[in-house]
Design a protein around this motif. Sequence first.
Motif, mmCIF file in Angstrom:
data_model
loop_
_atom_site.group_PDB
_atom_site.id
_atom_site.type_symbol
_atom_site.label_atom_id
_atom_site.label_comp_id
_atom_site.label_asym_id
_atom_site.label_seq_id
_atom_site.Cartn_x
_atom_site.Cartn_y
_atom_site.Cartn_z
ATOM 1 N N ARG A 105 -31.422 -0.444 -17.049
ATOM 2 C CA ARG A 105 -31.500 0.997 -16.863
ATOM 3 C C ARG A 105 -31.720 1.655 -18.220
ATOM 4 N NH1 ARG A 105 -32.131 2.844 -11.620
ATOM 5 N NH2 ARG A 105 -31.230 1.256 -10.258
ATOM 6 N N ARG A 106 -32.133 2.901 -18.196
ATOM 7 C CA ARG A 106 -32.356 3.641 -19.437
ATOM 8 C C ARG A 106 -31.025 4.176 -19.939
ATOM 9 N NH1 ARG A 106 -38.308 6.516 -19.400
ATOM 10 N NH2 ARG A 106 -39.459 4.552 -19.189
ATOM 11 N N ASP A 107 -30.288 3.324 -20.667
ATOM 12 C CA ASP A 107 -28.914 3.625 -21.058
ATOM 13 C C ASP A 107 -28.784 4.221 -22.449
ATOM 14 O OD1 ASP A 107 -27.742 2.635 -18.651
ATOM 15 O OD2 ASP A 107 -28.108 0.597 -19.365
ATOM 16 N N ARG A 111 -23.227 1.096 -23.237
ATOM 17 C CA ARG A 111 -22.879 -0.193 -22.643
ATOM 18 C C ARG A 111 -22.817 -0.099 -21.117
ATOM 19 N NH1 ARG A 111 -19.881 -4.940 -24.107
ATOM 20 N NH2 ARG A 111 -18.754 -5.828 -22.311
ATOM 21 N N SER A 112 -23.256 -1.178 -20.465
ATOM 22 C CA SER A 112 -23.063 -1.349 -19.031
ATOM 23 C C SER A 112 -22.274 -2.626 -18.797
ATOM 24 C CB SER A 112 -24.403 -1.443 -18.302
ATOM 25 O OG SER A 112 -24.213 -1.828 -16.950
ATOM 26 N N SER A 125 -34.912 0.099 -11.789
ATOM 27 C CA SER A 125 -35.291 1.413 -12.294
ATOM 28 C C SER A 125 -36.747 1.682 -11.919
ATOM 29 C CB SER A 125 -35.137 1.445 -13.815
ATOM 30 O OG SER A 125 -36.127 0.629 -14.420
ATOM 31 N N ASN A 191 -25.285 -1.265 -26.076
ATOM 32 C CA ASN A 191 -26.003 -1.939 -24.994
ATOM 33 C C ASN A 191 -26.140 -3.424 -25.292
ATOM 34 O OD1 ASN A 191 -27.819 -0.822 -27.080
ATOM 35 N ND2 ASN A 191 -29.485 -1.737 -25.880
ATOM 36 N N SER A 267 -31.739 -0.420 -23.403
ATOM 37 C CA SER A 267 -31.170 -0.759 -22.099
ATOM 38 C C SER A 267 -30.181 -1.909 -22.213
ATOM 39 C CB SER A 267 -32.289 -1.160 -21.135
ATOM 40 O OG SER A 267 -32.900 -2.375 -21.569
ATOM 41 N N ASN A 268 -29.501 -2.171 -21.104
ATOM 42 C CA ASN A 268 -28.674 -3.365 -20.965
ATOM 43 C C ASN A 268 -29.412 -4.365 -20.089
ATOM 44 O OD1 ASN A 268 -25.572 -2.792 -21.879
ATOM 45 N ND2 ASN A 268 -26.558 -0.914 -21.179
#
Length: 302
Positions: A105-107, A111-112, A125, A191, A267-268
């Motif tokens: 995702r566009r983080d 962090r995810s 996405s 990330n 992203s992650n």
Amino acid sequence: MRIFLTGASGFIGGSVAVHLIAAGHDVRGLVRSPERADAVAGCGIEPVLGTLDDAELLAGEAARADAVINAASADHRNGAETILDALAGSGKTFLHTSGSSIVGRRDAGGRSDAVFDEETPIDPSPARAARVALNRDILASAARNIRALIIAPSLIYGRGLGVNPDSMQVPWLIEVARRTGGARHIGAGANVWSNVHVMDLVELYRLALENAPSGAFYYAENGEASMKEVCAAISRMLGQGGSTHQMSVDEAAGYWGEGPANDTMGSNSRVRARRARTELGWTPASPDLIHEIEQGCYAAGR
């Protein structure tokens, strides 16, 4: 096997081709220019001049080969469909290269905690929806008597075997650190990307080519690190003291482009290669990413 491989002058394709040749396979490789044809020939690859848009050429090469490996583009639907149509009913292998950014995702450097293995459903996405749809259709072609396989590498590091020995993400970060005098990540750099050494990756291609069941999908990873951890290692390697600096997505886009900044570097992509280990006996053994940056090929090239 007689293998037709696209992307023969690229980092992944060239490395896979050289590894398979060493394992006793014959490889014909698609390249886009006479200069690249000469270069891959020096690696033992028989060059085929053309592109993924040359439908007649792709179909002819697929028909003559025992297996086709697509390492040129994860997103070129027309090329993949041309090859699949040529292989339909043959029982031959089509091994397609995707990428673990399909889970991202566009983080913006955040962090995810989401971690995916081969059984985890993906809600892609918008930037990766077409790639996920193509992956689905390729695997579904197993119903047409095609031995359809997909490998989705994570962040690849290490020195490649072909005419293009460099990957993308780590060299990009090193270049920015050199240009600006400091290692830089998007936002907090929290990330996380899974990663895999190129030498372990090419062995996975060999194992999949020789042993994988039709319809198999494999992630390729052997560890993970945050972008801040990667940048800190680069900073130490370059003698910058281990410190890192934040930058905005817009600033990163100035270095790498809007898509790569958002969908790769910010992203992650946290995946686990459980299926490759259990089904194929894949056992990665190369140095980890941080060691390779500080004491391996990247340090040697500084």
